[in-house]
Structures are given as structure tokens and as C-alpha cells.
Scaffold this active site. Structure first.
Site, PDB file in Angstrom:
ATOM      1  N   SER A 140      42.795  40.712  17.184  1.00  0.00           N
ATOM      2  CA  SER A 140      43.295  40.835  17.959  1.00  0.00           C
ATOM      3  C   SER A 140      44.623  39.600  18.697  1.00  0.00           C
ATOM      4  O   SER A 140      44.048  38.603  17.981  1.00  0.00           O
ATOM      5  CB  SER A 140      42.990  40.604  20.049  1.00  0.00           C
ATOM      6  OG  SER A 140      43.187  40.426  20.652  1.00  0.00           O
ATOM      7  N   TYR A 153      35.371  37.234  25.923  1.00  0.00           N
ATOM      8  CA  TYR A 153      35.643  38.918  24.964  1.00  0.00           C
ATOM      9  C   TYR A 153      36.983  38.353  23.515  1.00  0.00           C
ATOM     10  O   TYR A 153      36.470  38.228  22.762  1.00  0.00           O
ATOM     11  CB  TYR A 153      36.865  39.276  26.166  1.00  0.00           C
ATOM     12  CG  TYR A 153      37.806  40.442  25.296  1.00  0.00           C
ATOM     13  CD1 TYR A 153      37.464  40.998  24.291  1.00  0.00           C
ATOM     14  CD2 TYR A 153      39.163  39.713  24.924  1.00  0.00           C
ATOM     15  CE1 TYR A 153      37.936  42.021  23.252  1.00  0.00           C
ATOM     16  CE2 TYR A 153      40.130  40.936  24.144  1.00  0.00           C
ATOM     17  CZ  TYR A 153      39.717  41.646  23.292  1.00  0.00           C
ATOM     18  OH  TYR A 153      40.416  42.422  22.655  1.00  0.00           O
TER      19      TYR A 153
END
Length: 291
Positions: A140, A153
Site C-alpha cells: 500500500s 495497519y
């Protein structure tokens, strides 16, 4: 031995974060291109449309080793080994570092780090035996920097980046390639409409950071519109665009080490290097929701 073309894709059922949309789009693209795809997820009913399209679907929970073994054993029996593993299963834990209960933190790492690591371990022997294979890691833009409210996260994505770099050079001599895909924010991928949608525990939504979480939800509204985004939402990428890049990562004879999808993930790391750490920190406070 002939290289296996069997694709094992995790996180193909509906869920939150990258797992919603991208997994299904990738499964369909590779299937249409002639690859034998095994699309897996925890919610088998959500895989029904993929099964109707002719794709093999199976239950797989990356926190359940037995389910992983069953899938790998079936693919090995039918194709000799897993040829391509796409580690797509993940979810985004919302919460501040100081207030998130540790059992939630452990669950986040079990899914996003330990689960994909164990599944990778399970497919590597077959790949080594064939002298070929490919592991695609779904990272990501937040594997490159962190913001308030999603630190745990983002830590899992930092970990995935490190694991990928180590693994790449550990398995290179066996003909196995490891590729990282770094998408910019995905349209509709993380779009809370209320603070309740953040699914936090420990009373965070009405505690020290109540105002922050309300702003957090409002701020992400820019990414809610999938078809006609405005403002910041225009920099987000459609799930189909990410799927196209994953297809390139799977099919390229000599794939890139990293595929960066969208303008933000290509621009921001250079911007950070140019700014320096203090100016970058000021940019994060200016652009992202801050308590």
C-alpha cells in the site's frame, strides 16, 4: 519440470480495505487471460459470482492453517504446485496507538503479516521443486509512511515490505520471483460513512479522540465516490486499474521489483525525500486528519 500456471489468490471475497474489489477484479482478469485461478476467501458465498464465471473458489482463512493446507494440497494435486501466489487478504484496523486493545493489534498482525507469511511458506516447497514461481505481495502507499489513526495497519504494510525484500533474495536462486504492488488509495476501498463504521473497540470513538474520528470519517468521504470522484478522490485509483497492474506483475517475464499504482504513491516518497523529515511531518499534519 514444466512451470505451474495455477494462481492462488487470497482475499477475493468481499471485505474491507484492499480485499474489497481488487481481489475479484484480479481473479476475473487472470481467468479471462487463460490462467487457472483459485480465488479464496473467508466468505465463500461472496465468491459465488466468480464461481459462476468458471473460476475455482475455495474457503481460505489466513489465520487458519488447516484451511491453507487444504487449498495448497488441492492445487498441488491438480497442477503439481502453486505457480503464482497473490497475497491480497488484508484488513485495516482503525485506532490510535495508545488506545487500541492489544488483542486487536495481534489480530491485525495475524491476518496481514503472520497469515500471509505462513501461506507463503506452504507454497515455497512446490515452487522450489519446479524451479519457478511467483509471489505477489499486496502492499500500500501506507507501507511507505504513516498517519494518525491507522498506525497498526500501516505497520503491517511496512512489515510486508521488509519481508518481501528479504524473501526476494532468499528464493531468487530457485527461480522464484517476488513482486510488491503498492497501490495509491483505492476508490471505495476504505470509505466509512459514520464513526461506527470504523468498528473500533475500547470506547475510542467517544474518548480522547472523539473530534478526530468525526473528522477522520468526513475526510475519507472524498474517496467514497467510485464513478465520478471529486477533490482528493480524483487521485484514488479504481480497483480495475490495480488488477491490471497485478496482471502485469504475474505475466511479465522479468517483472519489476515494485509496481506503484497511481500518482500519490509515485509522488509522495520523492516529496518526502525532497522536503526532509520536519517539513514532511508538517505536510502530514496539513493534509491528513490530525488529533
Amino acid at each position: 519440470m514444466e512451470a505451474s500456471r495455477a494462481v492462488l489468490l487470497t482475499g477475493a471475497s468481499s471485505g474491507t480495505g484492499q480485499s474489497s474489489g481488487t481481489g475479484k477484479a484480479t481473479a476475473l482478469r487472470l481467468h479471462r487471460a487463460g490462467w487457472p485461478v483459485y480465488a479464496t476467501g473467508r466468505n465463500v458465498e461472496a465468491l459465488h459470482d466468480l464461481a459462476e464465471a468458471g473460476i475455482q473458489t475455495m474457503y481460505l482463512d489466513v489465520t487458519d492453517e488447516q484451511s491453507m493446507r487444504v487449498v495448497v494440497k488441492r492445487i498441488t494435486g491438480e497442477h503439481g504446485s502453486v505457480g503464482v501466489l497473490i497475497n491480497n487478504a488484508a484488513y485495516s484496523l482503525n485506532g490510535t496507538v495508545g488506545e487500541t486493545p492489544m488483542d486487536e493489534v495481534r489480530r491485525q498482525f495475524e491476518t496481514n503479516v503472520f497469515g500471509l507469511s505462513r501461506l507463503t511458506q506452504l507454497v515455497l516447497p512446490g515452487m522450489r521443486a519446479r524451479g519457478s514461481g511467483r509471489v505477489v505481495m499486496m502492499s500500500s502507499i501506507f507501507g511507505l509512511f504513516a498517519t494518525p489513526g491507522r498506525g497498526y495497519y500501516q505497520a503491517t504494510k511496512f512489515a510486508l515490505e521488509a519481508i518481501s525484500d528479504s524473501l526476494r533474495n532468499e528464493v531468487r536462486k530457485f527461480g522464484i520471483k517476488v513482486v510488491v504492488v503498492q497501490p495509491s488509495p483505492i476508490r471505495g476501498g476504505f470509505v466509512p460513512t459514520t464513526v461506527g463504521d470504523l468498528a473500533m473497540t475500547g470506547g475510542q470513538e467517544d474518548g480522547l479522540y472523539a473530534d478526530f474520528w468525526r473528522h477522520f470519517v468526513d475526510w475519507h468521504g472524498a474517496y467514497r465516490e467510485v464513478d465520478h470522484p471529486t477533490g482528493r478522490g480524483r487521485t484514488a485509483v479504481p480497483a480495475e486499474t490495480v488488477a491490471k497492474v497485478i496482471e502485469r506483475a504475474v505475466t511479465a517475464p522479468r517483472p519489476k521489483i515494485r509496481y506503484r499504482v497511481g500518482v500519490p504513491v509515485r509522488l509522495l516518497p520523492r516529496q518526502r525525500a525532497l522536503f526532509g523529515e520536519r517539513a514532511w511531518d508538517r505536510f502530514v499534519r496539513f493534509f491528513f486528519p490530525i488529533p
